[in-house]
Design a protein around this motif. Structure first.
Motif, PDB file in Angstrom:
ATOM      1  N   ALA A  15       0.828  -1.199   0.000  1.00  0.00           N
ATOM      2  CA  ALA A  15       0.000   0.000   0.000  1.00  0.00           C
ATOM      3  C   ALA A  15       0.869   1.258   0.000  1.00  0.00           C
ATOM      4  CB  ALA A  15      -0.929  -0.015   1.210  1.00  0.00           C
ATOM      5  N   GLN A  16       1.961   1.237   0.775  1.00  0.00           N
ATOM      6  CA  GLN A  16       2.881   2.381   0.799  1.00  0.00           C
ATOM      7  C   GLN A  16       3.531   2.587  -0.563  1.00  0.00           C
ATOM      8  OE1 GLN A  16       5.583   2.608   4.250  1.00  0.00           O
ATOM      9  NE2 GLN A  16       4.377   0.953   5.183  1.00  0.00           N
ATOM     10  N   ALA A  17       3.915   1.468  -1.210  1.00  0.00           N
ATOM     11  CA  ALA A  17       4.566   1.580  -2.515  1.00  0.00           C
ATOM     12  C   ALA A  17       3.616   2.160  -3.557  1.00  0.00           C
ATOM     13  CB  ALA A  17       5.074   0.196  -2.957  1.00  0.00           C
ATOM     14  N   ASN A  18       2.372   1.687  -3.540  1.00  0.00           N
ATOM     15  CA  ASN A  18       1.398   2.197  -4.500  1.00  0.00           C
ATOM     16  C   ASN A  18       1.043   3.651  -4.230  1.00  0.00           C
ATOM     17  OD1 ASN A  18       0.410   0.118  -6.495  1.00  0.00           O
ATOM     18  ND2 ASN A  18       0.262  -1.070  -4.624  1.00  0.00           N
ATOM     19  N   GLN A  19       1.016   4.033  -2.953  1.00  0.00           N
ATOM     20  CA  GLN A  19       0.735   5.422  -2.611  1.00  0.00           C
ATOM     21  C   GLN A  19       1.851   6.343  -3.103  1.00  0.00           C
ATOM     22  OE1 GLN A  19      -2.191   6.532  -1.151  1.00  0.00           O
ATOM     23  NE2 GLN A  19      -1.358   8.497  -1.837  1.00  0.00           N
ATOM     24  N   LEU A  20       3.086   5.842  -3.005  1.00  0.00           N
ATOM     25  CA  LEU A  20       4.223   6.622  -3.494  1.00  0.00           C
ATOM     26  C   LEU A  20       4.096   6.863  -4.993  1.00  0.00           C
ATOM     27  CD1 LEU A  20       6.998   7.926  -3.060  1.00  0.00           C
ATOM     28  CD2 LEU A  20       8.026   5.654  -3.345  1.00  0.00           C
ATOM     29  N   ILE A  21       3.718   5.823  -5.733  1.00  0.00           N
ATOM     30  CA  ILE A  21       3.536   5.956  -7.179  1.00  0.00           C
ATOM     31  C   ILE A  21       2.420   6.954  -7.480  1.00  0.00           C
ATOM     32  CG2 ILE A  21       2.813   4.724  -9.261  1.00  0.00           C
ATOM     33  CD1 ILE A  21       4.177   2.240  -8.131  1.00  0.00           C
ATOM     34  N   ALA A  22       1.321   6.830  -6.738  1.00  0.00           N
ATOM     35  CA  ALA A  22       0.188   7.728  -6.967  1.00  0.00           C
ATOM     36  C   ALA A  22       0.556   9.176  -6.661  1.00  0.00           C
ATOM     37  CB  ALA A  22      -1.010   7.289  -6.116  1.00  0.00           C
ATOM     38  N   ASP A  23       1.304   9.407  -5.579  1.00  0.00           N
ATOM     39  CA  ASP A  23       1.678  10.764  -5.192  1.00  0.00           C
ATOM     40  C   ASP A  23       2.578  11.429  -6.234  1.00  0.00           C
ATOM     41  OD1 ASP A  23       0.207  10.488  -2.900  1.00  0.00           O
ATOM     42  OD2 ASP A  23       1.928  10.009  -1.609  1.00  0.00           O
ATOM     43  N   LYS A  24       3.458  10.646  -6.828  1.00  0.00           N
ATOM     44  CA  LYS A  24       4.403  11.225  -7.790  1.00  0.00           C
ATOM     45  C   LYS A  24       3.742  11.507  -9.134  1.00  0.00           C
ATOM     46  CE  LYS A  24       7.873  12.118  -7.036  1.00  0.00           C
ATOM     47  NZ  LYS A  24       8.386  13.364  -6.411  1.00  0.00           N
ATOM     48  N   GLN A  27       5.404  13.170 -12.311  1.00  0.00           N
ATOM     49  CA  GLN A  27       6.651  13.832 -11.961  1.00  0.00           C
ATOM     50  C   GLN A  27       7.850  12.892 -12.112  1.00  0.00           C
ATOM     51  OE1 GLN A  27       6.456  15.866  -8.099  1.00  0.00           O
ATOM     52  NE2 GLN A  27       4.232  15.637  -8.165  1.00  0.00           N
ATOM     53  N   ILE A  28       9.006  13.459 -12.371  1.00  0.00           N
ATOM     54  CA  ILE A  28      10.243  12.678 -12.432  1.00  0.00           C
ATOM     55  C   ILE A  28      10.682  12.324 -11.014  1.00  0.00           C
ATOM     56  CG2 ILE A  28      12.686  12.704 -13.082  1.00  0.00           C
ATOM     57  CD1 ILE A  28      11.939  14.619 -15.347  1.00  0.00           C
ATOM     58  N   TRP A  29      11.033  11.084 -10.801  1.00  0.00           N
ATOM     59  CA  TRP A  29      11.404  10.633  -9.459  1.00  0.00           C
ATOM     60  C   TRP A  29      12.797  11.135  -9.083  1.00  0.00           C
ATOM     61  CZ3 TRP A  29       9.525   5.465  -7.185  1.00  0.00           C
ATOM     62  CH2 TRP A  29       8.151   5.312  -7.442  1.00  0.00           C
ATOM     63  N   SER A  30      12.922  11.562  -7.845  1.00  0.00           N
ATOM     64  CA  SER A  30      14.229  11.939  -7.312  1.00  0.00           C
ATOM     65  C   SER A  30      14.955  10.687  -6.827  1.00  0.00           C
ATOM     66  CB  SER A  30      14.053  12.908  -6.140  1.00  0.00           C
ATOM     67  OG  SER A  30      13.461  12.236  -5.038  1.00  0.00           O
ATOM     68  N   PRO A  31      16.284  10.769  -6.619  1.00  0.00           N
ATOM     69  CA  PRO A  31      17.012   9.606  -6.075  1.00  0.00           C
ATOM     70  C   PRO A  31      16.445   9.153  -4.731  1.00  0.00           C
ATOM     71  CG  PRO A  31      18.546  11.223  -6.963  1.00  0.00           C
ATOM     72  CD  PRO A  31      17.195  11.857  -6.989  1.00  0.00           C
ATOM     73  N   ASP A  33      13.278   9.405  -3.777  1.00  0.00           N
ATOM     74  CA  ASP A  33      12.032   8.672  -4.037  1.00  0.00           C
ATOM     75  C   ASP A  33      12.327   7.246  -4.477  1.00  0.00           C
ATOM     76  OD1 ASP A  33      10.415  10.889  -3.471  1.00  0.00           O
ATOM     77  OD2 ASP A  33      10.578  11.636  -5.528  1.00  0.00           O
ATOM     78  N   GLN A  34      13.295   7.095  -5.384  1.00  0.00           N
ATOM     79  CA  GLN A  34      13.634   5.769  -5.889  1.00  0.00           C
ATOM     80  C   GLN A  34      14.176   4.887  -4.772  1.00  0.00           C
ATOM     81  OE1 GLN A  34      13.042   4.725  -9.211  1.00  0.00           O
ATOM     82  NE2 GLN A  34      13.311   2.778  -8.137  1.00  0.00           N
ATOM     83  N   ALA A  35      14.995   5.472  -3.904  1.00  0.00           N
ATOM     84  CA  ALA A  35      15.567   4.709  -2.792  1.00  0.00           C
ATOM     85  C   ALA A  35      14.471   4.242  -1.844  1.00  0.00           C
ATOM     86  CB  ALA A  35      16.585   5.563  -2.041  1.00  0.00           C
ATOM     87  N   LYS A  36      13.490   5.122  -1.595  1.00  0.00           N
ATOM     88  CA  LYS A  36      12.368   4.744  -0.715  1.00  0.00           C
ATOM     89  C   LYS A  36      11.572   3.591  -1.313  1.00  0.00           C
ATOM     90  CE  LYS A  36       8.315   6.647   1.659  1.00  0.00           C
ATOM     91  NZ  LYS A  36       7.487   7.873   1.886  1.00  0.00           N
ATOM     92  N   PHE A  37      11.317   3.699  -2.628  1.00  0.00           N
ATOM     93  CA  PHE A  37      10.577   2.628  -3.297  1.00  0.00           C
ATOM     94  C   PHE A  37      11.371   1.319  -3.274  1.00  0.00           C
ATOM     95  CE2 PHE A  37       9.419   0.075  -6.972  1.00  0.00           C
ATOM     96  CZ  PHE A  37       8.047   0.030  -6.860  1.00  0.00           C
ATOM     97  N   ASP A  38      12.668   1.402  -3.547  1.00  0.00           N
ATOM     98  CA  ASP A  38      13.518   0.199  -3.553  1.00  0.00           C
ATOM     99  C   ASP A  38      13.536  -0.466  -2.184  1.00  0.00           C
ATOM    100  OD1 ASP A  38      14.076   0.598  -6.202  1.00  0.00           O
ATOM    101  OD2 ASP A  38      16.036   1.538  -5.863  1.00  0.00           O
ATOM    102  N   ASN A  39      13.577   0.349  -1.119  1.00  0.00           N
ATOM    103  CA  ASN A  39      13.571  -0.214   0.242  1.00  0.00           C
ATOM    104  C   ASN A  39      12.259  -0.947   0.519  1.00  0.00           C
ATOM    105  OD1 ASN A  39      16.122   0.721   0.869  1.00  0.00           O
ATOM    106  ND2 ASN A  39      15.382   2.656   1.712  1.00  0.00           N
ATOM    107  N   LEU A  40      11.137  -0.371   0.068  1.00  0.00           N
ATOM    108  CA  LEU A  40       9.844  -1.032   0.251  1.00  0.00           C
ATOM    109  C   LEU A  40       9.801  -2.359  -0.504  1.00  0.00           C
ATOM    110  CD1 LEU A  40       7.455   2.058  -0.117  1.00  0.00           C
ATOM    111  CD2 LEU A  40       7.830   0.726   1.967  1.00  0.00           C
ATOM    112  N   ALA A  41      10.313  -2.337  -1.748  1.00  0.00           N
ATOM    113  CA  ALA A  41      10.330  -3.564  -2.551  1.00  0.00           C
ATOM    114  C   ALA A  41      11.211  -4.630  -1.902  1.00  0.00           C
ATOM    115  CB  ALA A  41      10.824  -3.256  -3.962  1.00  0.00           C
ATOM    116  N   THR A  42      12.361  -4.207  -1.336  1.00  0.00           N
ATOM    117  CA  THR A  42      13.255  -5.156  -0.674  1.00  0.00           C
ATOM    118  C   THR A  42      12.586  -5.786   0.539  1.00  0.00           C
ATOM    119  OG1 THR A  42      15.209  -3.927  -1.407  1.00  0.00           O
ATOM    120  CG2 THR A  42      15.472  -5.404   0.485  1.00  0.00           C
TER     121      THR A  42
END
Length: 398
Positions: A15-24, A27-31, A33-42
């Protein structure tokens, strides 16, 4: 953590990962943002791996229990206290070559049947394994409504399309107009499905290292799952269930030249050919090969209309609605009804309770080859009970 707690953790992280995608959004993702998403995926993948480890340990413990139960010496004249699954395993491994106590335990766990095929009605634990296999194969049981009935007696369901009906304004002291409802009936018959006989090496069946129940049930149930999903998808309704595709109405036919393609406009037309009352829980259904044909489509301002799932096991989205993959839906070809959209839960699959039976064959046709035969049966049917709920895209004829 328990398996349930881990699954809840995965759901929260997803849910957090999908919310991050929806919020962005666009927009172009910042490093960061990408790190936060990668941590959630891990974390999600780590929790899934932990679930797999726990399930492996459960399987090992179950196998140990099975080996202990089947090898444990029994007191003379005493009852054999073994579980239903162990009794099924004894039947599968040894057939009638068991002692009197074991035979009694098998009869207690598996009731005899009366059809000409003979065999046993399997206990609830094994029947549940069969149903799980049916769910895992094809796609129809993922989206349809499953109805379990005690018997296979004929059933007719009243149907009525009220999407075009409206009320009226009545003058003071005036009489209400007439607005009779037209009813039809649809049948939901069941059919006896067989896995056909399968032949397995005797040595394999008797090998204590093999989970014989899971092995045999998987083989039998997979065959039944394939034919049931095929019929539930494209069945003719004559001597077999009427499938979702033949039961549904075409909402859009592709333009000349679209024998293997679909356009953004076509998909919008199909979506809106379904009454809005059914679109709240609507899904798309198509062959996996068809997804490739629309995965690069964009809307009128260049935005992708197909969004791949972020969480493993979650569906991809098309025009904001989930895609159910079913490889028995025809692939795109001339005149093919290749895409369905609507409230797919209006398709009802009917299962007959306690109808899953199994028989082991030890006759000469198998014995001379050092084999054991098995066959499974179950009773099921299906029909689209509300034909207004689903519409199809049909490819052009030329």
């Amino acid at each position: 953590m328990t398996i349930q707690q881990l699954r809840e953790k995965i759901s929260n992280l997803a849910a957090q990962a999908n919310q991050l995608i929806a919020d962005k959004g666009d927009q172009i993702w910042s490093p960061e943002d990408q790190a936060k998403f990668d941590n959630l995926a891990t974390e999600i993948n780590g929790a899934k791996a932990q679930i797999k480890n726990l399930e492996t340990m459960r399987e090992l413990e179950a196998e140990k229990f099975f080996n202990d139960a089947t090898r444990k010496p029994q007191p003379a004249g005493g009852d054999v206290e073994i579980s239903a699954l162990v009794a099924v395993a004894l039947y599968m491994r040894h057939g009638s070559n068991v002692n009197a106590e074991q035979a009694a335990a098998i009869r207690n766990a598996m009731s005899t049947t009366t059809p000409a095929e003979g065999g046993y009605t399997v206990p609830a634990e094994v029947a549940a394994m069969v149903i799980d296999r049916l769910k895992a194969f094809g796609g129809m049981r993922d989206v349809a409504t499953v109805l379990t009935t005690e018997t296979g007696h004929a059933m007719n369901f009243p149907t009525s399309d009220g999407t075009s009906e409206i009320g009226e304004i009545v003058a003071e002291n005036g009489s209400a107009g007439s607005g009779d409802i037209t009813f039809n009936t649809l049948g939901l018959p069941v059919f006896k499905y067989s896995s056909k006989q399968i032949a397995l090496p005797l040595e394999l069946i008797q090998d204590s290292a093999i989970d014989v129940v899971a092995f045999v049930v998987n083989r039998l149930a997979t065959r039944i799952a394939r034919i049931q999903n095929l019929h539930q998808t494209v069945g003719t309704g004559t001597g077999q269930p009427l499938g979702l595709i033949p039961a549904s109405t075409v909402g859009k036919v592709g333009a000349t030249g679209q024998t293997t393609t679909v356009t953004y406009g076509d998909l919008v037309d199909v979506k809106h050919s379904v009454n809005r009352a059914y679109r709240g829980n609507a899904k798309w259904m198509m062959n996996d090969l068809s997804v490739a044909s629309l995965s690069k489509l964009v809307d009128t301002v260049g935005r992708p209309i197909w969004i791949p799932a972020v969480v493993e096991g979650a569906p991809d989205l098309l025009l904001g609605k989930p895609i159910a993959i079913n490889d028995d839906v025809p692939v795109m070809a001339a005149n093919a009804k290749s895409i369905a959209f609507g409230d797919l839960a209006q398709y009802t699959i009917r299962d007959v309770a306690n109808s899953t039976t199994m028989r082991r064959f030890d006759d000469s046709a198998f014995a001379l080859k050092g084999q054991v035969g098995f066959c499974g049966w179950t009773r099921s049917g299906g029909n689209l009970l509300d034909t207004a709920a689903v519409r199809l895209y049909q490819n052009s004829a030329t």
